[in-house]
Enzyme design. Structure first.
Site, PDB file in Angstrom:
ATOM      1  N   ASP A 137      -1.284  -5.777  -0.179  1.00  0.00           N
ATOM      2  CA  ASP A 137      -1.592  -5.100   0.305  1.00  0.00           C
ATOM      3  C   ASP A 137      -2.751  -5.033   0.759  1.00  0.00           C
ATOM      4  O   ASP A 137      -3.912  -4.336   0.414  1.00  0.00           O
ATOM      5  CB  ASP A 137      -0.934  -3.774   1.023  1.00  0.00           C
ATOM      6  CG  ASP A 137       0.438  -3.962   1.706  1.00  0.00           C
ATOM      7  OD1 ASP A 137       0.495  -4.898   2.696  1.00  0.00           O
ATOM      8  OD2 ASP A 137       1.214  -3.431   1.646  1.00  0.00           O
TER       9      ASP A 137
ATOM     10  N   GLU B 206       8.834  -5.114  10.424  1.00  0.00           N
ATOM     11  CA  GLU B 206       9.335  -2.877  10.163  1.00  0.00           C
ATOM     12  C   GLU B 206       9.611  -2.747  11.114  1.00  0.00           C
ATOM     13  O   GLU B 206       9.485  -2.360  12.156  1.00  0.00           O
ATOM     14  CB  GLU B 206       8.385  -2.838   8.984  1.00  0.00           C
ATOM     15  CG  GLU B 206       8.562  -0.981   9.334  1.00  0.00           C
ATOM     16  CD  GLU B 206       7.929  -0.791   8.248  1.00  0.00           C
ATOM     17  OE1 GLU B 206       7.038  -1.330   7.600  1.00  0.00           O
ATOM     18  OE2 GLU B 206       8.110   0.853   7.353  1.00  0.00           O
TER      19      GLU B 206
ATOM     20  N   ASP C   6       1.017  -1.098  -0.136  1.00  0.00           N
ATOM     21  CA  ASP C   6       0.321  -0.158  -0.158  1.00  0.00           C
ATOM     22  C   ASP C   6       0.981   1.138  -0.249  1.00  0.00           C
ATOM     23  O   ASP C   6       0.432   2.223  -0.050  1.00  0.00           O
ATOM     24  CB  ASP C   6      -1.083  -0.231   1.279  1.00  0.00           C
ATOM     25  CG  ASP C   6      -0.348   0.170   2.343  1.00  0.00           C
ATOM     26  OD1 ASP C   6       0.608  -0.302   2.659  1.00  0.00           O
ATOM     27  OD2 ASP C   6      -0.782   0.141   3.821  1.00  0.00           O
ATOM     28  N   SER C   7       2.364   1.065  -0.115  1.00  0.00           N
ATOM     29  CA  SER C   7       2.953   2.074   0.037  1.00  0.00           C
ATOM     30  C   SER C   7       2.891   2.693  -1.442  1.00  0.00           C
ATOM     31  O   SER C   7       3.349   3.581  -1.605  1.00  0.00           O
ATOM     32  CB  SER C   7       4.480   1.253  -0.020  1.00  0.00           C
ATOM     33  OG  SER C   7       4.845   0.258  -0.569  1.00  0.00           O
TER      34      SER C   7
ATOM     35  N   LYS D 199      -1.071  -9.358   2.450  1.00  0.00           N
ATOM     36  CA  LYS D 199      -0.275  -8.736   3.653  1.00  0.00           C
ATOM     37  C   LYS D 199      -1.138  -7.900   4.105  1.00  0.00           C
ATOM     38  O   LYS D 199      -2.400  -6.721   3.738  1.00  0.00           O
ATOM     39  CB  LYS D 199       1.173  -8.179   3.527  1.00  0.00           C
ATOM     40  CG  LYS D 199       1.573  -7.458   4.438  1.00  0.00           C
ATOM     41  CD  LYS D 199       2.635  -7.711   4.275  1.00  0.00           C
ATOM     42  CE  LYS D 199       2.793  -5.872   3.393  1.00  0.00           C
ATOM     43  NZ  LYS D 199       2.478  -4.789   4.460  1.00  0.00           N
TER      44      LYS D 199
ATOM     45  N   GLU E 230      -1.106  -5.463   8.176  1.00  0.00           N
ATOM     46  CA  GLU E 230      -1.017  -5.555   9.714  1.00  0.00           C
ATOM     47  C   GLU E 230      -1.461  -5.535  11.071  1.00  0.00           C
ATOM     48  O   GLU E 230      -3.075  -5.264  10.538  1.00  0.00           O
ATOM     49  CB  GLU E 230      -0.591  -3.668   9.412  1.00  0.00           C
ATOM     50  CG  GLU E 230       0.327  -3.253   8.048  1.00  0.00           C
ATOM     51  CD  GLU E 230       0.682  -1.659   7.705  1.00  0.00           C
ATOM     52  OE1 GLU E 230       0.290  -0.394   9.137  1.00  0.00           O
ATOM     53  OE2 GLU E 230       0.857  -1.537   6.855  1.00  0.00           O
TER      54      GLU E 230
HETATM   55  O1  KIV Z   1       3.407  -1.359   1.795  1.00  0.00           O
HETATM   56  C1  KIV Z   1       4.747  -1.280   1.433  1.00  0.00           C
HETATM   57  O2  KIV Z   1       5.473  -0.871   0.700  1.00  0.00           O
HETATM   58  C2  KIV Z   1       5.480  -2.310   2.576  1.00  0.00           C
HETATM   59  C3  KIV Z   1       6.503  -2.342   2.901  1.00  0.00           C
HETATM   60  C4  KIV Z   1       7.690  -0.981   3.239  1.00  0.00           C
HETATM   61  C5  KIV Z   1       7.059  -3.931   3.522  1.00  0.00           C
HETATM   62  O3  KIV Z   1       4.804  -3.019   3.483  1.00  0.00           O
END
Ligand code: KIV
Length: 264
Positions: free
Chosen positions: A83, A181, A44-45, A113, A115
């Site tokens: 994500d 992280e 989600d970055s 993924k 959190e």
């Molecule tokens: O969103 C992302 O890029 C991440 C990584 C930094 C692990 O969660």
């Protein structure tokens, strides 16, 4: 060239270090995949890197699916992980299952993924129970930015016990791997030794089972600010900007296109 599957990724713990990078589009996914990276995370970055959001909080499910579909088209070998964005799994187990299912079905990714540690144990278990492989993510969890106040190292001093409990909960819930992280090196080592699933570190030192970085950080595309844990292998921003300046200069000076680039 053997496709990396969820079980294959998990079984690599203790054998060879796992490599993971983010990608958000077809072109970069192809390059990352052909370079032999084990897993591509459509993080989600994408919100910060591609969409210009100040945090990952505004990212939507539709945006994640849109980018992941493009990545999947470019990948032959790597395991693709998507994500789950903020508020796509926080309301209820039913909501998490509905959104997780939709994200896997529509995007073509092979795992999600999400959190959170102990508090997400039931959510992780529910997803795993309906055949959605889950990668956990604890330590610095960017979706919690407004609670944390800033992006700082997690699990220092007395906080370490809580992080260990989170890691165990994620494993017990059935996750096949876990991202750590911004965690002190020694704590990440301890957690890695304690778990039977691979730990993937970002700012968590060298003793994790694998490493993940944001691709644009690795390529030096994001400008001046660089967190301590980021190693840039290219001065990408500088190189690209110079190429564009060279193009503009050549066009203005009548150098490009010359005969070589013209039809006769
Ligand atoms: O969103 C992302 O890029 C991440 C990584 C930094 C692990 O969660």
């Amino acid at each position: 060239m053997e496709k990396i599957t969820v079980p294959g990724f998990r079984e690599q713990k203790g054998k060879e270090k796992l490599t993971m990078l983010t990608a958000y589009d077809y072109t970069f996914a192809r390059i990352v995949d052909s370079a032999g990276i084990d897993s591509i995370l459509v993080g989600d970055s994408v919100g910060n890197v591609c969409l210009g959001y100040p945090t990952t909080v505004p990212v939507t499910i539709d945006e994640m699916i849109h980018h992941t579909k493009a990545v999947v088209k470019g990948v032959k070998r790597a395991l693709v992980v998507i994500d789950m964005p903020f508020m796509s799994y926080h309301e209820s187990i039913e909501q998490a299952k509905r959104n997780g299912g939709r994200m896997i079905k529509e995007s073509g990714a092979e795992a999600v993924k999400l959190e959170g540690g102990i508090r997400m144990k039931d959510v992780i278990k529910a997803l795993v129970d309906i055949e959605i492989p889950v990668m956990g993510h604890i330590g610095l969890t960017p979706q919690s930015i407004h609670r944390m106040g800033s992006y700082k190292v997690q699990g220092k001093g007395k906080e370490a016990e809580g992080l260990i409990r989170d890691a165990k909960a994620v494993e017990e819930a059935g996750a096949f791997a876990i991202v750590l992280e911004c965690v002190p090196r020694q704590l990440a080592k301890e957690i890695t030794g304690m778990l039977s699933i691979p730990t993937i570190g970002i700012g968590a030192g060298p003793d994790c089972d694998g490493q993940v970085l944001v691709l644009h950080d690795l390529l030096g595309l994001l400008g001046e600010f660089r967190p301590k844990f980021v190693k840039s292998y290219l001065k990408g921003r500088e190189e690209i900007e110079n190429s564009i300046k060279n193009y503009a200069r050549e066009v203005r000076d009548g150098i490009f296109p010359d005969d070589t680039y013209s039809f006769h």
